[in-house]
Design an enzyme around this catalytic site. Structure first.
Site, mmCIF file in Angstrom:
data_model
loop_
_atom_site.group_PDB
_atom_site.id
_atom_site.type_symbol
_atom_site.label_atom_id
_atom_site.label_comp_id
_atom_site.label_asym_id
_atom_site.label_seq_id
_atom_site.Cartn_x
_atom_site.Cartn_y
_atom_site.Cartn_z
ATOM 1 N N LYS A 98 0.845 -1.197 0.000
ATOM 2 C CA LYS A 98 0.000 0.000 0.000
ATOM 3 C C LYS A 98 0.884 1.252 0.000
ATOM 4 O O LYS A 98 0.626 2.212 -0.736
ATOM 5 C CB LYS A 98 -0.949 -0.029 1.214
ATOM 6 C CG LYS A 98 -2.069 -1.046 1.033
ATOM 7 C CD LYS A 98 -2.903 -1.331 2.272
ATOM 8 C CE LYS A 98 -3.869 -2.472 1.952
ATOM 9 N NZ LYS A 98 -4.751 -2.875 3.053
ATOM 10 N N GLN A 122 -5.088 -1.490 9.158
ATOM 11 C CA GLN A 122 -4.974 -2.827 8.573
ATOM 12 C C GLN A 122 -5.602 -3.868 9.500
ATOM 13 O O GLN A 122 -5.356 -3.875 10.707
ATOM 14 C CB GLN A 122 -3.480 -3.136 8.320
ATOM 15 C CG GLN A 122 -3.224 -4.427 7.591
ATOM 16 C CD GLN A 122 -3.748 -4.442 6.155
ATOM 17 O OE1 GLN A 122 -3.847 -3.407 5.505
ATOM 18 N NE2 GLN A 122 -4.091 -5.623 5.670
ATOM 19 N N ASP A 172 -11.268 2.672 3.254
ATOM 20 C CA ASP A 172 -11.624 1.256 3.107
ATOM 21 C C ASP A 172 -13.118 1.104 2.799
ATOM 22 O O ASP A 172 -13.553 0.040 2.367
ATOM 23 C CB ASP A 172 -11.339 0.511 4.418
ATOM 24 C CG ASP A 172 -10.049 -0.289 4.375
ATOM 25 O OD1 ASP A 172 -9.717 -0.802 3.293
ATOM 26 O OD2 ASP A 172 -9.403 -0.408 5.432
HETATM 27 N N1 GUN Z 1 -7.057 -6.926 5.647
HETATM 28 C C1 GUN Z 1 -7.316 -7.707 4.562
HETATM 29 N N2 GUN Z 1 -7.928 -6.981 3.603
HETATM 30 C C2 GUN Z 1 -8.049 -5.726 4.077
HETATM 31 C C3 GUN Z 1 -8.575 -4.524 3.542
HETATM 32 O O1 GUN Z 1 -9.098 -4.460 2.412
HETATM 33 N N3 GUN Z 1 -8.497 -3.429 4.348
HETATM 34 C C4 GUN Z 1 -7.961 -3.475 5.582
HETATM 35 N N4 GUN Z 1 -7.950 -2.359 6.308
HETATM 36 N N5 GUN Z 1 -7.460 -4.565 6.121
HETATM 37 C C5 GUN Z 1 -7.500 -5.689 5.366
#
Ligand code: GUN
Length: 284
Positions: A54, A98, A121
């Site tokens: 990211k 996350q 998100d």
């Molecule tokens: N963990 C696995 N997929 C995601 C996601 O799309 N966003 C976040 N914040 N955590 C994750």
């Protein structure tokens, strides 16, 4: 029929080029970059890789990233304190916490503290509520990536029967709502669904988000179906989707591979959401 394999990596690269250009324009216009704060708590190996990618995506597109690495034993209160600080920071337009969070932390409670305008998100109740109401909002990244791939390939959604296998808050439910917004007739299936095979066979678009390797077999897919595989499973040390790719591809019209299908789109949609959030917050 052998399916066209949808190249999510290449579609993703093209979109990132466009995002990079829009970020440049934003930065020239406002004198600062769109900013994304990424919060990682604990030592989960997969989460560390996601967060690294990211941040790399931000660097590639000119988005400013702010990374916060918190220890496994961080308290819920401390995470919420950090979120409140980031909510008040006008250089931060997106906040991503996350998941999963360390054991004992109430994820829903933590996420509810993110300012919904910074919720890149698309997990906040306001954003999911807006999605339910069919309003424009910040859409969750993985379902957005699926819709973009379908559109990119020219696969008609309107009037088609879309079957979503899986009902998670992150993928299954929002994807079903987004397909509905595109005027598909949508069926959501889950572990208690009866006649799963028959329902899947009646799909024009079949989206698999169950989290079980090769769960969707060729006998569950009708000729010419477009198959979107959102699974990320480990099988014999290899990454594997929810679809039995080798056999299903002989019946489908389109299919996304794992890896290289929906996966690369998720971070690209996060970057796009960050830019959208920044524009919304900075609009006079
Ligand atoms: N963990 C696995 N997929 C995601 C996601 O799309 N966003 C976040 N914040 N955590 C994750």
């Amino acid at each position: 029929m052998s399916a066209k394999i949808i190249d999510g990596k290449s579609v993703s690269l093209g979109i990132r080029q466009k995002i990079k250009q829009y970020v440049k324009e934003f930065t020239a216009n406002y004198g600062f970059e769109p900013g994304l704060a990424v919060v990682l708590a604990g030592d989960d190996g997969a989460s560390k890789v996601y967060v690294k990618n990211k941040i790399k995506g931000c660097e590639e597109t000119g988005i400013k990233s702010f990374a916060y690495y918190l220890p496994e034993n961080v308290s819920q209160k401390e995470i919420i304190y950090l979120i409140n600080t980031l909510n008040g920071d006008d250089k931060v337009h997106g906040i991503l916490v996350q998941l999963p969070l360390p054991r004992g932390i109430d994820e829903e409670e933590v996420l509810s503290h993110i300012d919904y305008k910074k919720d890149v998100d698309g997990f906040h109740a306001v954003n999911t509520g807006n999605l339910l109401l069919g309003r424009d909002t910040i859409y969750p990244c993985t379902p957005s990536g699926c819709i973009v791939l379908l559109k990119y390939e020219g696969i008609q959604i309107e009037g088609k029967h879309a079957v979503v296998v899986g009902r998670s808050n992150i993928v299954g439910k929002p994807l079903a709502l987004m397909l509905l917004k595109e005027n598909a007739t949508v069926t959501i299936c889950h572990s208690k669904t009866k006649n799963l095979k028959e329902i899947c066979r009646s799909a024009d678009i079949l989206c698999a988000a169950v989290g079980r390797a090769k769960f969707i077999t060729a006998d569950m897919v009708s000729e010419g179906c477009a198959v979107i595989d959102i699974g990320m499973n480990r099988l014999d040390g290899k990454l594997c989707g929810d679809v039995d790719f080798d056999n299903v591809k002989e019946k489908a019209s389109f299919i996304t591979p794992v890896p290289g299908g929906v996966g690369p789109m998720t971070i690209t949609m996060l970057l796009s959401n960050t830019l959208k959030a920044a524009k919304t917050q900075c609009a006079k």
